[in-house]
Design a protein around this motif. Structure first.
Motif, PDB file in Angstrom:
ATOM      1  N   ARG D 370      -0.300   4.858  -5.310  1.00 46.81           N
ATOM      2  CA  ARG D 370      -1.451   5.263  -4.485  1.00 46.81           C
ATOM      3  C   ARG D 370      -2.135   4.086  -3.820  1.00 46.81           C
ATOM      4  O   ARG D 370      -2.617   4.193  -2.706  1.00 46.81           O
ATOM      5  CB  ARG D 370      -2.470   6.018  -5.350  1.00 46.81           C
ATOM      6  N   ASP D 371      -2.172   2.938  -4.508  1.00 47.20           N
ATOM      7  CA  ASP D 371      -2.913   1.817  -3.934  1.00 47.20           C
ATOM      8  C   ASP D 371      -2.032   0.901  -3.083  1.00 47.20           C
ATOM      9  O   ASP D 371      -2.478  -0.144  -2.636  1.00 47.20           O
ATOM     10  CB  ASP D 371      -3.563   1.004  -5.058  1.00 47.20           C
ATOM     11  N   ARG D 373      -0.830   0.526   0.161  1.00 51.18           N
ATOM     12  CA  ARG D 373      -0.960   1.162   1.463  1.00 51.18           C
ATOM     13  C   ARG D 373       0.199   0.829   2.390  1.00 51.18           C
ATOM     14  O   ARG D 373       0.735   1.700   3.055  1.00 51.18           O
ATOM     15  CB  ARG D 373      -2.272   0.728   2.122  1.00 51.18           C
ATOM     16  N   SER D 376       3.442   2.445   1.324  1.00 49.57           N
ATOM     17  CA  SER D 376       3.325   3.874   1.601  1.00 49.57           C
ATOM     18  C   SER D 376       3.610   4.157   3.064  1.00 49.57           C
ATOM     19  O   SER D 376       4.342   5.083   3.417  1.00 49.57           O
ATOM     20  CB  SER D 376       1.917   4.328   1.211  1.00 49.57           C
ATOM     21  N   CYS D 377       3.026   3.309   3.911  1.00 47.20           N
ATOM     22  CA  CYS D 377       3.234   3.440   5.344  1.00 47.20           C
ATOM     23  C   CYS D 377       4.710   3.305   5.688  1.00 47.20           C
ATOM     24  O   CYS D 377       5.256   4.056   6.504  1.00 47.20           O
ATOM     25  CB  CYS D 377       2.455   2.321   6.011  1.00 47.20           C
ATOM     26  N   ARG D 436       1.458   9.786  -2.920  1.00 52.23           N
ATOM     27  CA  ARG D 436       0.388  10.759  -2.867  1.00 52.23           C
ATOM     28  C   ARG D 436       0.208  11.469  -4.212  1.00 52.23           C
ATOM     29  O   ARG D 436      -0.744  12.231  -4.379  1.00 52.23           O
ATOM     30  CB  ARG D 436       0.642  11.835  -1.798  1.00 52.23           C
TER      31      ARG D 436
END
Lengths: 114, 84, 81, 589, 228
Positions: D370-371, D373, D376-377, D436
């Motif tokens: 989750r942290d 970023r 994740s992108c 997520r």
């Protein structure tokens, strides 16, 4: 019968593949692979052979003698080296498989899929 | 006569190749492989390829057998005692 | 000369090589040890048959290295590495 | 004085020798700098060659100065046409990214890793540029030998060495079968150069059965490298275990070089546009697209999942070759470059996960990203790009391929959407779960722990690791905008016409540029959005749709598929043999 | 498990049968064995004689098609590196000192030792001869290099491992191998035609590479162990 030499190469290739597929030992697999490779030596040299000719090395014969094809010999030479080194690499991998998995039987090795 | 020699050399090589594949125990197989290497050397000379014959003999008599036997020895040291 | 080579090939090399394909490792090794010099001899005869002294180097290599080759197995089949 | 083409091969090899010889006494930073310097030099050289090839036509260099006289030579040509050079350039760029990723972080044995990467770079460049069949075999083997070592690099992991061994046996056997085909072609034509072999066959009145079988054997060797079904088994085993920077190169370009070699052989030896060969390639390409996609969705090991997605995408490239038209090949080029960027970025993301959490199991990682970023992108955009988000290279490539397809090829559109949906959906599913925290924790045993690639886990993923991923992703998404379509089409035309004349007779090679079909049409955008929608639907179903009836009923099929991918080297070789027979039959009958 | 094996054997049988048929078809379209059609070979012989290299195979390997040989030598380097990577002692494994393995001469028959030791200088001599004469007579850098590499291992075969380990400083061989390979890269691309120099470079490289590969195998077979 003029094509029998090529067919021997085909036979050796298939024999090597048979050995790999039915093998129960990874060292055996690697050696069978080198047998399958030796079929390519036979095929290459047979393709370059010329009836009644001699080796293309003009140290003790005069230029002008009928000689066999030197290009296939150079290729086969390269192939022999490649074969020896690939055998070394795969044997090294087989040793590590034995150490990590405790067996060299392909049937006993767990699947990598999950 | 030369053709008979070629046929004999080819036949010997095919025979030995089959024998290598059918020998399942690596130690025994390595010995047969050495024999196969010799027969390949003879065949290559009858095919008028002394350079290749020399390379095959140089690799096939000591280098590859030594590698195979060292690999077998290393594997024996590490194989599970209860393993197959 | 070719006939002599053929005789050596079929009469000496073939039996030696056949000996390597059956039996216990030690029995096979005996066949291999005998096959080395015989193969060198066959190569020698081939050089004479084709009238190419250049081929002699191959026989030299076979004779020299086949001894070392059989030592490999002698070491490994013996007591220690 | 060496030409830039020869230098591009000499530089990585010489740098590799310096590192291999002196690596044990050099500080780490010097090793990194030498490797990076050499790779950047190669990138520059190849860029210059590409510019020349696009501007003035194919650059042909005969190594050792053995130029042809009267159309025959005894030497080996290096043929830098726009496509071959562009591929070599992709290799160099990906190597830069891989070296950046491993800058100071990758755990080390002397300088061996860098030496191997440089040898890999040089081998792939030489393989792409060579104009000689046997030389292609030699560099294929060099590339493969280095790849086996890199796969087994983490020799303390059982899966690494097992995957490496399967890879080694299957690929070596494939190379020997290729060599068998080369020997048959040599027996027929008495020549070894791609151009010379092709000229002889044309002079003899076109290919007959013997030539076709030989061609099929040569090609199956390359198709094994390209991981076409049923030659694909080794790929997932190897990709799942190889170090991350190596995966970037494996998936990004090594596999694709196999397709390139098939295309090169097809056009130079058979002249291209053979109906039977087109059929064989289409059957293999289509099957590969579908099975790769299905296997991709079934994985929970993220690197393995990405590996199967590569299989699926390679299927489309093979189909582009089957179409045998310049505009389809131009589409293939866009697709290849777009895929190289996106897949490289996704592997970088997977590497970031592995180095932080010491596992890449999707279920283990649920919600733990989750942290992260940036990572994740990478996964979100990467998944969308795989599904064909405009204006990515993969979208453009697929649109061009479908545009070039003749009437009977409706299945290409269907398979295209399916493959996009399955591979993109699988990555989006990973994004949903890992970053997520979506969905419930599925039942099943815990995943295996793996050692990270850094000396200690990296709690904050360093920028130097993520930057190459972001750059690659940007490159992959913007290919369609960055590259000039007419020039790519011109490259494709140069690839398909006049090769022998350029190489053997020094004729100029520059084809006229021509125009690509209009891209920004409604139907092209709809095709792109269809893939993206399919991917989103697949991802959503996989995460939230519990007990979807069709999936449950098909469970025996899934488990049979898993059983087929057994990790048993004998199985792989048996499939290899059967696949060769099938391919050859399709080519000759 | 049995079903899988059955499937494997079926695939193998079908594949073998198909391959045999297809291969025979391809072979029947070849010119018959021993034919006279060798355009490339004839050109290569002419080119070699023009350049004054009597052994045309050497000329093809080191002059006309030197790029092939370059690839081949680099495969050797890669496999030596591969042995270093794949056969290194990892994590909890320990490596013994070579000297602790006094598996010495006592375990080899005296007769073998008496024959083996004198063979060492002879083999080295033959190796050098094969390398040096490579452009004249059969042989060359590769064959001679392997003989030289073998010569070194006679020390082990007829004697003991510590003796071999003493005369085999691995870093030195690494430097020798890579320097020779680098020289060959330059020769093959920039100065094609230097057949004698190429032979020497390849000879050194091959000898060193095989010694290095075998050194790693020896370590695995004799020295490295996993503590209980």
């Amino acid at each position: 019968m003029a094509w029998a030499a090529y067919l021997v190469a085909g036979w050796i290739l298939l024999a090597g593949i048979y050995g790999i597929v039915t093998s129960r030992n990874l060292v055996h697999v690697v050696v069978c692979l080198s047998v399958a490779q030796s079929a390519t030596y036979l095929l290459l040299l047979s393709v370059g052979f010329r009836q009644g000719a001699t080796a293309p090395v003009f140290s003790d014969i005069r230029p002008g003698r009928r000689v066999v094809d030197p290009v296939v010999q150079a290729m086969t030479l390269t192939d022999v080296v490649v074969g020896a080194t690939v055998t070394a690499l795969l044997l090294a991998l087989a040793v590590q498989v034995a150490k990590r998995r405790g067996t060299v039987d392909p049937d006993a090795l767990r699947t990598l899929e999950r | 006569m030369g053709e008979v020699l070629l046929v004999a050399a080819f036949a010997l090589t095919a025979l030995m190749a089959t024998a290598v594949v059918l020998t399942r125990d690596p130690v025994r197989q390595a010995i047969v492989l050495s024999g196969y290497g010799l027969s390949l050397g003879v065949l290559f000379v009858t095919l008028q390829a002394p350079d290749v014959a020399m390379a095959q003999l140089a690799v096939g008599t000591v280098m590859v057998p030594l590698m195979v036997m060292l690999a077998v020895a290393a594997i024996r040291r590490h194989q599970r005692k209860d393993g197959p | 000369m070719i006939a002599a080579t053929l005789v050596m090939l079929a009469g000496a090399l073939l039996p030696c090589l056949l000996a390597t394909v059956r039996g216990k490792p030690v029995d096979r090794l005996v066949g291999l040890v005998a096959a080395g010099p015989v193969a060198a001899l066959v190569l020698l005869l081939l050089a004479a048959a084709y009238g190419r002294s250049a081929y002699l180097d191959v026989a030299l290599i076979a004779a020299l290295l086949s001894f070392a080759g059989s030592l490999v197995y002698a070491r490994f089949l013996g007591r220690t590495l | 004085m060496l030409s830039p083409v020869e230098l591009a091969i000499a530089v990585p090899f010489l740098a590799a020798m310096v590192l291999a010889g002196a690596g044990r006494w050099l500080p780490r930073v010097v090793v990194d700098a030498v490797a990076m310097g050499a790779t950047l030099a190669v990138t520059g050289l190849l860029g210059a060659v590409l510019w020349e090839a696009v501007r003035y036509g194919t650059v042909v260099v005969w190594v050792g100065g053995w130029r042809p006289h009267g159309g025959v030579s005894t030497g080996i040509p290096l043929v830098a046409d726009p496509f071959a050079t562009a591929l070599a350039l992709v290799v160099a760029v990906l190597t830069v990214a891989a070296l950046l990723f491993s800058w100071r972080y990758f755990t080390e044995v002397q300088a061996v890793f860098h030496t191997l990467m440089l040898l890999f770079l040089g081998a792939m460049c030489a393989f792409a540029l060579t104009g000689d069949l046997f030389d292609a075999f030699v560099f294929f083997e060099l590339m493969s030998a280095v790849a086996y070592v890199l796969t087994g690099y983490r020799a303390d992991e059982a899966r690494s060495v097992h995957g490496g061994l399967n890879f080694g046996v299957v690929n070596s056997l494939a190379a020997y079968l290729s060599l068998t085909g080369i020997a048959l072609l040599y027996g027929r034509t008495g020549e070894l150069g791609f151009a010379a072999v092709g000229e002889q066959i044309r002079a003899a009145g076109g290919p007959d059965t013997g030539v076709r079988v030989a061609f099929a054997l040569v090609c199956t060797g390359f198709l094994v490298k390209a991981a076409a079904v049923p030659f694909h088994f080794w790929l997932a085993d190897a990709h799942a275990v190889a170090p991350t920077p190596v995966c970037v190169l494996f998936s990004g370009i090594m596999v694709e070089l196999g397709v390139y070699a098939v295309a090169r052989t097809y056009w130079t030896v058979l002249g291209g546009a053979e109906e039977t060969t087109a059929r064989a390639l289409a059957v293999f390409g289509g099957t590969t697209m579908l099975l790769g996609g299905v296997m991709c969705l079934l994985q929970r090991h993220i690197k393995r999942l990405l590996a199967y997605s590569t299989v699926s995408h390679v299927g489309l490239l093979v189909t582009c070759v089957a179409l045998a038209r310049a505009d389809a090949l131009a589409g293939g080029a866009f697709y290849l470059i777009g895929h190289a960027g996106v897949k490289g970025a996704l592997f970088v993301g997977a590497g970031a996960l592995l180095n932080r959490f010491e596992t890449v199991d999707e279920h283990e990682l649920r919600g733990r990203g989750r942290d992260m970023r940036v990572t994740s992108c990478l996964f979100l955009l990467g998944g969308l790009a795989l599904a064909g988000l405009p204006p990515g290279g993969m979208w453009l490539g697929k649109v061009l391929a479908e545009h070039a397809a003749p009437h009977g090829w409706w299945w290409l559109t269907v398979l295209g959407v399916l493959a996009s949906g399955l591979t993109g959906g699988a990555v989006l599913r990973v994004w949903l779960r890992v970053f997520r925290g979506a969905g419930r924790r599925p039942a099943g045993q815990a995943g295996e722990r793996e050692a990270g690639e850094t000396a200690a886990p990296t709690p904050r993923v360093p920028w130097l690791m993520l930057a190459p991923g972001l750059l690659l992703l940007a490159g992959g998404l913007l290919v369609a905008v960055l590259l000039s379509g007419p020039e790519v089409l011109r490259g494709a035309r140069t690839f398909t016409t006049g090769y022998a004349g350029t190489v053997l007779h020094g004729r100029p090679s520059l084809a006229h540029a021509g125009r690509l079909p209009e891209l920004w049409t409604a139907s092209a955008l709809v095709k792109g959005l269809a893939g993206v929608t399919a991917a989103l639907a697949v991802a959503a179903l996989a995460v939230w749709g519990r007990r979807v009836p069709p999936a449950a009923r098909a469970r025996p099929v899934w488990s049979a598929l898993h059983t087929l991918h057994s990790g048993h080297v004998g199985d792989y070789v048996a499939w290899l043999l059967a696949g060769i027979v099938l391919f050859t039959l399709l080519v000759i009958v | 498990m049995n079903a899988v094996r059955g499937l494997r054997l079926c695939l193998l049988a079908a594949g073998s049968l198909g391959f045999a048929v297809l291969f025979t078809l391809a072979v029947l379209d070849l010119p018959p064995f021993g034919g006279n059609f060798h355009p490339y070979g004839d050109r290569a012989v002419r080119a070699s004689l023009l350049r004054g290299t009597p052994n045309t195979v050497s000329s093809v390997n080191f002059d006309q098609r030197s790029l092939d040989t370059l690839g081949e030598e680099l495969i050797l380097v890669a496999s030596a590196l591969g042995a270093v990577v794949l056969l290194r002692a990892v994590r909890r494994e320990e490596e013994d000192e070579p000297a602790r393995h006094h598996l010495g001469p006592a375990d080899v028959f005296d007769a073998l030792r008496v024959t083996g030791y004198p063979l060492l200088p002879v083999t080295v001599l033959v190796g050098v001869y094969i390398v040096a004469h490579g452009q004249l007579s059969p042989g060359g850098g590769f064959q001679g290099g392997v003989v030289l590499g073998t010569a070194l291992h006679l020390l082990y075969l007829t004697g003991d491992y510590p003796a071999l380990a003493r005369i085999r400083p691995v870093p030195l061989f690494e430097v020798g191998e890579t320097a020779a390979a680098a020289v060959f890269v330059v020769l093959a691309l920039a100065f094609a035609g230097q057949v004698i120099a190429s032979n020497v470079a390849v000879g050194v490289e091959v000898g060193c590479a095989f010694v290095l590969v075998l050194a790693k195998f020896f370590e695995q077979a004799l020295l490295i162990r996993v503590p209980a």
